[in-house]
Design a protein around this motif. Structure first.
Motif, PDB file in Angstrom:
ATOM      1  N   THR A  42       0.826  -1.202   0.000  1.00 42.76           N
ATOM      2  CA  THR A  42       0.000   0.000   0.000  1.00 42.76           C
ATOM      3  C   THR A  42       0.863   1.255   0.000  1.00 42.76           C
ATOM      4  O   THR A  42       0.593   2.200  -0.741  1.00 42.76           O
ATOM      5  CB  THR A  42      -0.956  -0.008   1.207  1.00 42.76           C
ATOM      6  OG1 THR A  42      -1.793  -1.159   1.119  1.00 42.76           O
ATOM      7  CG2 THR A  42      -1.810   1.251   1.249  1.00 42.76           C
ATOM      8  N   LEU A  43       1.915   1.273   0.813  1.00 36.84           N
ATOM      9  CA  LEU A  43       2.796   2.444   0.855  1.00 36.84           C
ATOM     10  C   LEU A  43       3.464   2.674  -0.493  1.00 36.84           C
ATOM     11  O   LEU A  43       3.513   3.792  -0.997  1.00 36.84           O
ATOM     12  CB  LEU A  43       3.855   2.305   1.949  1.00 36.84           C
ATOM     13  CG  LEU A  43       4.895   3.424   2.001  1.00 36.84           C
ATOM     14  CD1 LEU A  43       4.256   4.788   2.173  1.00 36.84           C
ATOM     15  CD2 LEU A  43       5.891   3.173   3.101  1.00 36.84           C
ATOM     16  N   SER A  45       2.386   1.754  -3.391  1.00 29.26           N
ATOM     17  CA  SER A  45       1.344   2.206  -4.305  1.00 29.26           C
ATOM     18  C   SER A  45       1.002   3.670  -4.052  1.00 29.26           C
ATOM     19  O   SER A  45       0.781   4.440  -4.986  1.00 29.26           O
ATOM     20  CB  SER A  45       0.105   1.333  -4.136  1.00 29.26           C
ATOM     21  OG  SER A  45      -0.925   1.778  -4.968  1.00 29.26           O
ATOM     22  N   THR A  46       0.997   4.078  -2.792  1.00 26.05           N
ATOM     23  CA  THR A  46       0.675   5.455  -2.426  1.00 26.05           C
ATOM     24  C   THR A  46       1.685   6.442  -2.992  1.00 26.05           C
ATOM     25  O   THR A  46       1.315   7.533  -3.420  1.00 26.05           O
ATOM     26  CB  THR A  46       0.582   5.600  -0.891  1.00 26.05           C
ATOM     27  OG1 THR A  46      -0.454   4.736  -0.416  1.00 26.05           O
ATOM     28  CG2 THR A  46       0.274   7.022  -0.475  1.00 26.05           C
ATOM     29  N   HIS A  98      11.036   6.245   3.651  1.00 22.84           N
ATOM     30  CA  HIS A  98       9.953   7.142   3.247  1.00 22.84           C
ATOM     31  C   HIS A  98       9.936   8.398   4.113  1.00 22.84           C
ATOM     32  O   HIS A  98       9.891   9.525   3.596  1.00 22.84           O
ATOM     33  CB  HIS A  98       8.620   6.405   3.326  1.00 22.84           C
ATOM     34  CG  HIS A  98       7.442   7.243   2.965  1.00 22.84           C
ATOM     35  ND1 HIS A  98       7.314   7.873   1.749  1.00 22.84           N
ATOM     36  CD2 HIS A  98       6.325   7.567   3.675  1.00 22.84           C
ATOM     37  CE1 HIS A  98       6.174   8.544   1.713  1.00 22.84           C
ATOM     38  NE2 HIS A  98       5.563   8.367   2.874  1.00 22.84           N
TER      39      HIS A  98
END
Length: 116
Positions: A42-43, A45-46, A98
């Motif tokens: 998810t990260l 993809s974000t 990140h």
């Protein structure tokens, strides 16, 4: 730019995983039932990255060539991230990259494909 995965019918699953890791700029080795694996995907993809994903079943994790039990992701069930063919580690390392602002530049450096 991602290189197309080449598959030889005679390749073992381990060889195909190795090839996938070396031929794609971003690869996540994941377990289907792992919530941290989902968080990693998810990260990525974000931030807009199209990561290649190697989904393993619980029974495959112990025979995955050590991907799920590396020093950087010691617990079975932890995702393992590869960027540019090098192991980055688990979710903690991804989050640290990140939050420090090093993730996107590293992804761009290896030619990761970003979604628009």
């Amino acid at each position: 730019m991602a290189v197309a995965l080449t598959i030889d019918d005679g390749d073992s699953p381990e060889k195909m995983r190795e090839r996938m890791i070396t031929e794609n700029p971003v690869v996540v080795v994941s377990l289907r039932s792992c919530c941290m694996c989902h968080a990693m995907k998810t990260l990525l993809s974000t931030v807009g990255v199209k990561a290649a994903v190697i989904e393993l079943e619980e029974t495959e994790a112990s025979s995955s060539g050590g991907y799920m039990q590396s020093a950087t992701a010691p617990a079975v069930g932890s995702p393992v991230l590869f960027i540019g063919g090098e192991v980055v580690g688990g979710i903690e390392r991804l989050m640290a990259m990140h939050l420090s602002g090093r993730l996107v530049p590293r992804l761009q450096e290896v030619g990761a494909s970003f979604q628009k």
